[in-house]
Design a protein around this motif. Structure first.
Motif, mmCIF file in Angstrom:
data_model
loop_
_atom_site.group_PDB
_atom_site.id
_atom_site.type_symbol
_atom_site.label_atom_id
_atom_site.label_comp_id
_atom_site.label_asym_id
_atom_site.label_seq_id
_atom_site.Cartn_x
_atom_site.Cartn_y
_atom_site.Cartn_z
ATOM 1 N N GLU A 119 -1.420 -8.437 -19.863
ATOM 2 C CA GLU A 119 -2.845 -8.796 -19.964
ATOM 3 C C GLU A 119 -3.082 -10.293 -19.836
ATOM 4 O OE1 GLU A 119 -4.974 -7.093 -23.210
ATOM 5 O OE2 GLU A 119 -4.042 -5.120 -22.971
ATOM 6 N N ASP A 120 -2.239 -11.076 -20.464
ATOM 7 C CA ASP A 120 -2.417 -12.527 -20.408
ATOM 8 C C ASP A 120 -2.240 -13.045 -18.978
ATOM 9 O OD1 ASP A 120 -2.887 -12.681 -23.119
ATOM 10 O OD2 ASP A 120 -0.769 -12.996 -23.612
ATOM 11 N N LEU A 121 -1.253 -12.483 -18.286
ATOM 12 C CA LEU A 121 -1.015 -12.897 -16.908
ATOM 13 C C LEU A 121 -2.184 -12.477 -16.012
ATOM 14 C CD1 LEU A 121 0.964 -14.204 -14.925
ATOM 15 C CD2 LEU A 121 2.089 -11.971 -14.674
ATOM 16 N N PHE A 122 -2.654 -11.262 -16.215
ATOM 17 C CA PHE A 122 -3.781 -10.757 -15.423
ATOM 18 C C PHE A 122 -5.043 -11.593 -15.654
ATOM 19 C CE2 PHE A 122 -7.243 -7.442 -14.881
ATOM 20 C CZ PHE A 122 -7.274 -7.568 -13.493
ATOM 21 N N LYS A 123 -5.253 -12.022 -16.885
ATOM 22 C CA LYS A 123 -6.436 -12.846 -17.189
ATOM 23 C C LYS A 123 -6.417 -14.137 -16.375
ATOM 24 C CE LYS A 123 -7.300 -11.236 -21.924
ATOM 25 N NZ LYS A 123 -7.134 -11.575 -23.362
ATOM 26 N N ARG A 124 -5.224 -14.733 -16.268
ATOM 27 C CA ARG A 124 -5.111 -15.975 -15.495
ATOM 28 C C ARG A 124 -5.348 -15.706 -14.001
ATOM 29 N NH1 ARG A 124 -2.857 -20.443 -18.205
ATOM 30 N NH2 ARG A 124 -2.314 -21.399 -16.204
ATOM 31 N N VAL A 125 -4.773 -14.619 -13.508
ATOM 32 C CA VAL A 125 -4.966 -14.272 -12.093
ATOM 33 C C VAL A 125 -6.433 -13.968 -11.817
ATOM 34 C CG1 VAL A 125 -4.427 -12.557 -10.308
ATOM 35 C CG2 VAL A 125 -2.602 -13.432 -11.780
ATOM 36 N N SER A 153 -4.639 -4.973 -10.219
ATOM 37 C CA SER A 153 -5.721 -3.989 -10.331
ATOM 38 C C SER A 153 -5.311 -2.619 -9.800
ATOM 39 C CB SER A 153 -6.963 -4.488 -9.580
ATOM 40 O OG SER A 153 -6.714 -4.586 -8.187
ATOM 41 N N ARG A 154 -4.445 -2.599 -8.759
ATOM 42 C CA ARG A 154 -4.004 -1.327 -8.169
ATOM 43 C C ARG A 154 -2.804 -0.739 -8.918
ATOM 44 N NH1 ARG A 154 -4.660 0.498 -3.166
ATOM 45 N NH2 ARG A 154 -2.416 0.527 -2.732
ATOM 46 N N LEU A 159 -6.265 -0.529 -17.047
ATOM 47 C CA LEU A 159 -6.158 0.726 -17.801
ATOM 48 C C LEU A 159 -6.124 0.468 -19.305
ATOM 49 C CD1 LEU A 159 -3.454 2.705 -15.763
ATOM 50 C CD2 LEU A 159 -5.938 2.950 -15.630
ATOM 51 N N SER A 160 -6.464 1.517 -20.052
ATOM 52 C CA SER A 160 -6.305 1.464 -21.512
ATOM 53 C C SER A 160 -4.818 1.507 -21.834
ATOM 54 C CB SER A 160 -7.017 2.652 -22.161
ATOM 55 O OG SER A 160 -6.437 3.870 -21.706
ATOM 56 N N GLU A 161 -4.493 1.163 -23.089
ATOM 57 C CA GLU A 161 -3.082 1.056 -23.464
ATOM 58 C C GLU A 161 -2.334 2.373 -23.300
ATOM 59 O OE1 GLU A 161 -0.052 -1.285 -23.950
ATOM 60 O OE2 GLU A 161 -2.118 -2.043 -23.995
ATOM 61 N N ASP A 162 -2.963 3.491 -23.694
ATOM 62 C CA ASP A 162 -2.259 4.770 -23.592
ATOM 63 C C ASP A 162 -2.018 5.148 -22.136
ATOM 64 O OD1 ASP A 162 -5.068 5.163 -23.303
ATOM 65 O OD2 ASP A 162 -4.773 7.321 -23.575
ATOM 66 N N LYS A 163 -2.970 4.814 -21.252
ATOM 67 C CA LYS A 163 -2.776 5.112 -19.834
ATOM 68 C C LYS A 163 -1.747 4.182 -19.204
ATOM 69 C CE LYS A 163 -7.140 7.439 -18.858
ATOM 70 N NZ LYS A 163 -8.385 7.464 -18.060
ATOM 71 N N LYS A 279 -0.529 12.111 -9.944
ATOM 72 C CA LYS A 279 -0.977 11.738 -11.291
ATOM 73 C C LYS A 279 -1.161 10.224 -11.400
ATOM 74 C CE LYS A 279 1.157 15.653 -13.705
ATOM 75 N NZ LYS A 279 2.282 16.087 -14.575
ATOM 76 N N ARG A 280 -0.261 9.507 -10.789
ATOM 77 C CA ARG A 280 -0.351 8.041 -10.814
ATOM 78 C C ARG A 280 -1.637 7.572 -10.129
ATOM 79 N NH1 ARG A 280 0.854 3.116 -8.578
ATOM 80 N NH2 ARG A 280 2.180 1.773 -9.860
ATOM 81 N N ALA A 281 -1.920 8.148 -8.971
ATOM 82 C CA ALA A 281 -3.145 7.787 -8.242
ATOM 83 C C ALA A 281 -4.386 8.114 -9.066
ATOM 84 C CB ALA A 281 -3.182 8.516 -6.905
ATOM 85 N N ASN A 282 -4.376 9.286 -9.702
ATOM 86 C CA ASN A 282 -5.515 9.673 -10.550
ATOM 87 C C ASN A 282 -5.712 8.706 -11.707
ATOM 88 O OD1 ASN A 282 -5.165 13.338 -10.295
ATOM 89 N ND2 ASN A 282 -5.949 11.823 -8.865
ATOM 90 N N LEU A 283 -4.602 8.298 -12.332
ATOM 91 C CA LEU A 283 -4.677 7.333 -13.428
ATOM 92 C C LEU A 283 -5.377 6.049 -12.985
ATOM 93 C CD1 LEU A 283 -1.239 7.284 -15.332
ATOM 94 C CD2 LEU A 283 -3.496 7.648 -16.333
ATOM 95 N N LEU A 284 -5.123 5.664 -11.741
ATOM 96 C CA LEU A 284 -5.652 4.407 -11.217
ATOM 97 C C LEU A 284 -7.034 4.565 -10.593
ATOM 98 C CD1 LEU A 284 -2.321 3.117 -9.644
ATOM 99 C CD2 LEU A 284 -3.453 2.207 -11.673
ATOM 100 N N GLY A 285 -7.584 5.777 -10.674
ATOM 101 C CA GLY A 285 -8.942 5.985 -10.190
ATOM 102 C C GLY A 285 -9.056 6.456 -8.762
ATOM 103 N N TYR A 286 -7.950 6.916 -8.183
ATOM 104 C CA TYR A 286 -7.968 7.406 -6.808
ATOM 105 C C TYR A 286 -7.859 8.928 -6.796
ATOM 106 C CZ TYR A 286 -7.117 2.523 -5.660
ATOM 107 O OH TYR A 286 -7.221 1.152 -5.559
ATOM 108 N N THR A 287 -8.456 9.553 -5.803
ATOM 109 C CA THR A 287 -8.444 11.010 -5.717
ATOM 110 C C THR A 287 -7.059 11.539 -5.389
ATOM 111 O OG1 THR A 287 -10.715 10.897 -4.897
ATOM 112 C CG2 THR A 287 -9.585 12.992 -4.669
ATOM 113 N N THR A 288 -6.373 10.858 -4.475
ATOM 114 C CA THR A 288 -5.036 11.293 -4.050
ATOM 115 C C THR A 288 -4.132 10.079 -3.862
ATOM 116 O OG1 THR A 288 -5.575 11.134 -1.689
ATOM 117 C CG2 THR A 288 -6.005 13.269 -2.787
ATOM 118 N N HIS A 289 -2.834 10.347 -3.753
ATOM 119 C CA HIS A 289 -1.863 9.294 -3.458
ATOM 120 C C HIS A 289 -2.175 8.663 -2.105
ATOM 121 C CE1 HIS A 289 1.970 7.166 -3.343
ATOM 122 N NE2 HIS A 289 2.252 7.727 -2.181
ATOM 123 N N ALA A 290 -2.566 9.475 -1.131
ATOM 124 C CA ALA A 290 -2.892 8.954 0.201
ATOM 125 C C ALA A 290 -4.060 7.977 0.140
ATOM 126 C CB ALA A 290 -3.212 10.096 1.160
#
Length: 689
Positions: A119-125, A153-154, A159-163, A279-290
């Motif tokens: 999180e700290d690194l992302f805040k700087r970026v 971001s991708r 994401l929340s901590e559990d995700k 599942k990974r794509a869904n976690l990140l807000g995408y419909t599919t891996h493609a």
């Protein structure tokens, strides 16, 4: 300069964790023991973590230099060790290395997650990304900033901590599954042996193929002729053997790799990999891996990929069906074959090609001695890009078969170190690829040059003949050498944008365009000389090569489209409902298959490109890049294939630029226009010139 061979065992680990005290800073392969890897990786990860900590704890406000640039140059030694280890795991592996890979991959996956989920690194970026419009950044710097922000971001930064924890578990599991998939395919390839003891069963095979098989049997202390699933053994057998039953046996063995329900079976791995990716794509807000993957490709969306493949399918399928019917009729007339099977395709296609063009690989091979073809690639590159290749013997290599070269420019400056590894062996996976041991970048005003490698599986020399390549092997060498040029000629500031670090559907342009020179008289006359007489390849053979270039192009195009459609079928939808790998594959191939179905075979279980390599949702890119390369080569042909001005434009706007700008921007700067698919269709003979 110290000779690295004098280092003690205790110093080896330190040698790996610091810049190598070797010529050109090349890897000290002969001093690396397998037991060095795991502790060295752990130490390199710890050092890389400290570098990240320095960025995040910097009390100064985030800037492009102290955050984005610092991040891009962090973990340099970890990257180098990783490149050495995983390159060897592909080209010179064994059970011990494979076991180590299973231990190391989760560590690297966890470290990668620790960065992208920091999180700290992302805040700087993000702080820099949010004000990017007010910064005076170059095009390359803008691209780097965008790439760095998206790498967070991708990959779960929002994401929340559990995700985030779910993502970590998925990535760790995926890294292990992909390794296991590849290990199973390699083990299956090495496991199969077909020993022939009756010389009559060798009918139709070229003398060189028989001699190589005899040599292979002798090397394993067996009597007879031994054939394997390595391409230089498998391809000639299915192309020339008159024994249909043996062609069937080896074809089914190749097609059933990791599809036998045993310990090396990959069906569950395929299902698990595709479901985890989804599942990974869904976690990140995408419909599919493609959808996730294609966001960072020229094609942009799954819909565009499907439309592209379907457009090609409309042109290719009628031609493919016509070609297949002609092949069926030919086989019927020649040998009374009632139904053409998969193990008949290469055999009768070769015979038909010989009939139509009086041309076969055995006629061509004497003109394509491996050393001459390598020299030809060097000569063509010298004419186009002023590169010089000098074989050197004072740097370490990982196997005695490997050739090593110093690459320099017209001024004598070092451009690259180049490794070339051409022959199959038990520890090397099938196929051909280009890779890197060190990227190019500019740091502290020093342009640090790359170390590039190509790995192939060509016919080995025998006791009586040198390595003589089929024409397909010639184009393969040029293809991989084109990738190598992309790496060698890199001239960017940041390592993550250098060389082949480009959009996946752009990366094949440099490789595929170089294949075109293999069909041109001016180029062939530079290197295609008879290995015994020195005679330059006759003009009539060159004409036959050109005329035969579009032979069965419809079927070849349909085959590539089918692979792309299979890839998208696995990654362009929710795979959770797929329970049967073979059944799903059969459905995906339903409208693009020509041969009768064989229940024993399944492509997915050994489709390493998409399940082990980086081509998931990206196999279409071969055809996509063909559109680019056909259009680009037409530009060369307008003014001559060795036109220095066009070559310089290609070097300046494509080969040297890496991923510093959007690929379409780079292409248009070179070509002056967007690519037109008509060039590919004309070259393939699918539309009139």
């Amino acid at each position: 300069m110290l000779d690295f061979n004098i280092f003690s065992d205790k110093m080896i680990k330190k040698t790996l964790i610091t810049p190598f005290n070797t010529k050109y800073n090349t890897p000290p392969f002969s001093n690396i023991e397998n037991e060095d890897y795991l502790p060295t990786f752990k130490e390199a990860i710890a050092l890389a973590r400290k570098e990240i900590d320095l960025i995040t704890t910097n009390e100064a406000a985030a800037t492009f230099e102290n955050t984005i640039v610092a991040l891009d140059f962090s973990g340099e030694q970890l990257d180098r060790i990783s490149s050495i280890f995983f390159n060897l795991n592909s080209a010179e592996t064994n059970e011990e290395i494979q076991k180590i890979a299973q231990e190391i991959s989760p560590l690297l996956s966890e470290f990668s997650n620790d960065i992208t989920l920091n999180e700290d690194l992302f805040k700087r970026v993000k702080a820099i990304y949010d004000i990017k419009e007010s910064l005076d950044l170059t095009a390359e710097q803008k691209t780097l900033l965008d790439k760095r922000y998206k790498s967070f971001s991708r990959n779960g930064a929002n994401l929340s901590e559990d995700k985030k924890n779910q993502l970590r578990e998925i990535d760790k599991k995926l890294s292990q599954l992909k390794l296991k998939f590849g290990e199973n395919v390699l083990a299956e390839t090495n496991k199969f042996e077909m020993l022939i003891t009756d010389e009559n069963d060798l009918s139709g095979l070229p003398e060189g193929t028989k001699e190589a098989a005899k040599q292979m049997a002798e090397s394993k202390e067996k009597e007879g002729w031994l054939f394997t699933l390595d391409y230089p053994s498998y391809i000639p057998f299915v192309t020339y053997s008159n024994n249909r039953e043996l062609r069937k046996k080896i074809t089914l063995a190749a097609g059933s790799k990791s599809f036998k329900g045993d310990a090396l079976d990959n069906q569950e791995n395929v299902l698990e990999i595709t479901n985890l990716r989804h599942k990974r794509a869904n976690l990140l807000g995408y419909t599919t891996h493609a959808e996730f993957v294609l966001e960072e490709r020229m094609a942009e969306t799954p819909e565009k990929v499907q439309a592209f493949l379907n457009e090609l399918l409309l042109k290719a399928k009628p031609a493919a069906e016509k070609e297949f019917k002609n092949l069926e009729s030919f086989a019927k007339d020649l040998d009374n074959i009632d139904e053409l099977e998969k193990w008949d395709g290469s055999y009768y296609a070769e015979k038909l090609k010989q009939k139509l063009f009086s041309l076969d690989d055995e006629l061509l091979k004497p003109y394509f001695k491996l050393e001459n073809v390598i020299d030809g690639a060097f000569k063509i590159t010298n004419i186009l890009f002023d590169l010089n290749f000098e074989e050197i013997h004072d740097i370490d290599k990982y196997h005695e078969d490997v050739l090593t070269y110093k690459v320099s420019n017209a001024s004598g400056d070092l451009v690259s170190v180049f490794y070339a590894d051409f022959f199959p062996r038990a520890g090397k996976r099938n196929g051909a690829w280009m890779t890197s041991y060190k990227p190019q970048y500019i740091k502290d005003s020093i342009n640090s040059r790359p170390h590039i490698s190509i790995v192939c599986n060509f016919t080995k020399p025998t006791k009586s003949k040198p390595s003589l390549l089929t024409f397909n092997e010639v184009t393969t060498l040029f293809h991989e050498f084109g990738h190598a040029l992309h790496g060698m000629l890199a001239n960017t500031t940041y390592p993550s944008l250098s060389g082949t670090n480009v959009y996946w559907d752009f990366v094949e342009l440099p490789s595929q365009i170089l294949e075109n020179w293999c069909y041109e008289k001016e180029a062939l006359e530079l290197f295609a000389t008879h290995y015994e007489t020195g005679e330059v390849i006759p003009m009539d053979l060159i004409e036959k090569i050109k005329k035969s270039a579009t032979f069965h192009e419809g079927m070849q195009t349909l085959r590539q489209i089918s692979f792309g459609l299979l890839d998208m079928s696995w990654h362009g939808q929710d795979p959770s409902k797929i329970k049967n790998v073979k059944g799903h594959e059969k459905e995906a191939f339903e409208h693009v298959t020509l041969y009768p179905e064989t229940n024993e075979t399944c492509m997915s279980t050994s489709f390493s490109h998409i399940f082990q390599g980086g081509y998931s949702s990206g196999y279409y890119s071969y055809k996509w890049a063909e559109v680019l390369d056909a259009d680009a080569f037409e530009y060369f042909k307008e003014t001559g294939i060795f036109n220095k001005e066009i070559a310089q434009k290609f070097k300046d706007n494509v080969l040297s630029k890496g991923g510093t700008e959007n690929p379409m921007t780079l292409y248009k700067r070179f070509r002056g226009q967007e690519p037109k698919p008509e060039a590919l269709l004309r070259r393939a003979g699918l539309i009139e010139n």
